[in-house]
Scaffold this active site. Structure first.
Site, PDB file in Angstrom:
ATOM      1  N   GLU A  17      85.144  -4.256  -7.674  1.00  0.00           N
ATOM      2  CA  GLU A  17      86.019  -4.293  -8.846  1.00  0.00           C
ATOM      3  C   GLU A  17      85.348  -3.640 -10.049  1.00  0.00           C
ATOM      4  O   GLU A  17      84.160  -3.317 -10.028  1.00  0.00           O
ATOM      5  CB  GLU A  17      86.417  -5.749  -9.129  1.00  0.00           C
ATOM      6  CG  GLU A  17      87.211  -6.323  -7.952  1.00  0.00           C
ATOM      7  CD  GLU A  17      87.708  -7.744  -8.174  1.00  0.00           C
ATOM      8  OE1 GLU A  17      87.307  -8.394  -9.164  1.00  0.00           O
ATOM      9  OE2 GLU A  17      88.515  -8.195  -7.340  1.00  0.00           O
TER      10      GLU A  17
ATOM     11  N   GLU B 177      88.873  -2.024   2.442  1.00  0.00           N
ATOM     12  CA  GLU B 177      89.268  -1.106   3.514  1.00  0.00           C
ATOM     13  C   GLU B 177      89.050   0.345   3.103  1.00  0.00           C
ATOM     14  O   GLU B 177      88.619   1.174   3.906  1.00  0.00           O
ATOM     15  CB  GLU B 177      90.747  -1.316   3.868  1.00  0.00           C
ATOM     16  CG  GLU B 177      91.075  -2.696   4.396  1.00  0.00           C
ATOM     17  CD  GLU B 177      91.408  -3.710   3.290  1.00  0.00           C
ATOM     18  OE1 GLU B 177      90.915  -3.555   2.148  1.00  0.00           O
ATOM     19  OE2 GLU B 177      92.160  -4.655   3.572  1.00  0.00           O
TER      20      GLU B 177
ATOM     21  N   CYS C 269      89.557  -1.345  -2.877  1.00  0.00           N
ATOM     22  CA  CYS C 269      89.629  -2.369  -1.829  1.00  0.00           C
ATOM     23  C   CYS C 269      88.537  -2.155  -0.788  1.00  0.00           C
ATOM     24  O   CYS C 269      88.000  -1.045  -0.640  1.00  0.00           O
ATOM     25  CB  CYS C 269      90.978  -2.286  -1.127  1.00  0.00           C
ATOM     26  SG  CYS C 269      92.390  -2.715  -2.139  1.00  0.00           S
TER      27      CYS C 269
ATOM     28  N   CYS D 243      95.982   0.761   1.249  1.00  0.00           N
ATOM     29  CA  CYS D 243      94.941   0.828   2.288  1.00  0.00           C
ATOM     30  C   CYS D 243      95.535   1.179   3.642  1.00  0.00           C
ATOM     31  O   CYS D 243      94.918   1.899   4.428  1.00  0.00           O
ATOM     32  CB  CYS D 243      94.178  -0.487   2.362  1.00  0.00           C
ATOM     33  SG  CYS D 243      93.038  -0.695   0.965  1.00  0.00           S
TER      34      CYS D 243
ATOM     35  N   ASN E 180      85.320  -4.998  -1.220  1.00  0.00           N
ATOM     36  CA  ASN E 180      86.015  -4.612  -2.450  1.00  0.00           C
ATOM     37  C   ASN E 180      85.034  -4.569  -3.616  1.00  0.00           C
ATOM     38  O   ASN E 180      84.117  -5.393  -3.714  1.00  0.00           O
ATOM     39  CB  ASN E 180      87.214  -5.516  -2.744  1.00  0.00           C
ATOM     40  CG  ASN E 180      86.884  -6.985  -2.810  1.00  0.00           C
ATOM     41  OD1 ASN E 180      86.024  -7.470  -2.097  1.00  0.00           O
ATOM     42  ND2 ASN E 180      87.576  -7.716  -3.670  1.00  0.00           N
TER      43      ASN E 180
HETATM   44  N1  THU Z   1      91.741  -6.220  -1.937  1.00  0.00           N
HETATM   45  C1  THU Z   1      91.112  -5.628  -0.868  1.00  0.00           C
HETATM   46  O1  THU Z   1      89.896  -5.466  -0.862  1.00  0.00           O
HETATM   47  N2  THU Z   1      91.880  -5.232   0.163  1.00  0.00           N
HETATM   48  C2  THU Z   1      93.241  -5.313   0.205  1.00  0.00           C
HETATM   49  O2  THU Z   1      93.854  -4.823   1.142  1.00  0.00           O
HETATM   50  C3  THU Z   1      93.957  -5.982  -0.869  1.00  0.00           C
HETATM   51  C4  THU Z   1      93.156  -6.496  -1.999  1.00  0.00           C
HETATM   52  C5  THU Z   1      90.926  -6.604  -3.094  1.00  0.00           C
HETATM   53  C6  THU Z   1      91.253  -5.882  -4.355  1.00  0.00           C
HETATM   54  C7  THU Z   1      90.773  -6.858  -5.401  1.00  0.00           C
HETATM   55  O3  THU Z   1      89.386  -6.629  -5.605  1.00  0.00           O
HETATM   56  C8  THU Z   1      90.954  -8.214  -4.750  1.00  0.00           C
HETATM   57  O4  THU Z   1      91.116  -7.971  -3.346  1.00  0.00           O
HETATM   58  C9  THU Z   1      92.134  -8.991  -5.263  1.00  0.00           C
HETATM   59  O5  THU Z   1      93.285  -8.268  -5.181  1.00  0.00           O
END
Ligand code: THU
Length: 157
Positions: A63, A74, A72, A115, A61
């Site tokens: 941000e 995925e 995310c 995702c 992920n």
């Molecule tokens: N996140 C993912 O990488 N995959 C997911 O399926 C759900 C959430 C990340 C997004 C964000 O950077 C952090 O997790 C908290 O939500």
């Protein structure tokens, strides 16, 4: 009126019970969490996708200060995999996550709805089921397909 139901069957197993290729995939997802950029949530997710050309593509992920511009793990992984190898079919997917305490989550972490829909696109392109392995410290879930994670997926057809 008809009462309908949908049932999701999946395996619950330990890391040691995984076949060698799935251990490698989980290890790759675990490793990818260390490349997560998550200064806002401190929730580090890693995803690994095995392709039919033998490559494993990892994503994490990423941000952004202008929330929600990040993405995310995925979707980082599946979009990059298809951008890099547009002809390759997805074979298997593994996901791992570390919480704000830095520990891998005790329970398996499941992909968010967006995702699931994104990953489903590549399962459809592959033309076969793509198992999804969700890693947790205490147990691992192996779902038989992306579609099984998303009953009532959106489709234009
Ligand atoms: N996140 C993912 O990488 N995959 C997911 O399926 C759900 C959430 C990340 C997004 C964000 O950077 C952090 O997790 C908290 O939500």
């Amino acid at each position: 009126m008809m009462k309908r139901e949908t049932i999701i069957r999946f395996d619950e197993l330990t890391y040691d019970e995984l076949p060698a290729d799935e251990k490698v995939l989980v290890d790759t997802a675990v490793d990818a969490t260390s490349r997560s950029y998550a200064p806002y949530s401190n929730f580090r997710v890693g995803a690994a996708i095995a392709l039919d050309n033998g490559e494993i593509i990892a994503g994490s992920n990423q941000e952004n200060v202008a929330f929600p511009s990040g993405t995310c793990a995925e979707r980082s992984a599946c979009f990059y995999a298809h951008a890099r190898y547009p002809e390759a079919k997805f074979e298997k997917i593994a996901i791992a996550a570390r919480g704000t305490d830095g520990e891998f989550t005790a329970e398996p972490t499941a992909p968010c709805g967006a995702c699931r829909q994104a990953l489903l696109e590549y399962e459809v392109l592959a033309g076969h089921d793509v198992p999804v392995i969700l890693m947790g410290r205490e147990k691992i879930y192996r779902l038989p397909s992306v579609r099984s994670t998303l009953p009532f997926a959106f489709s234009e057809f």
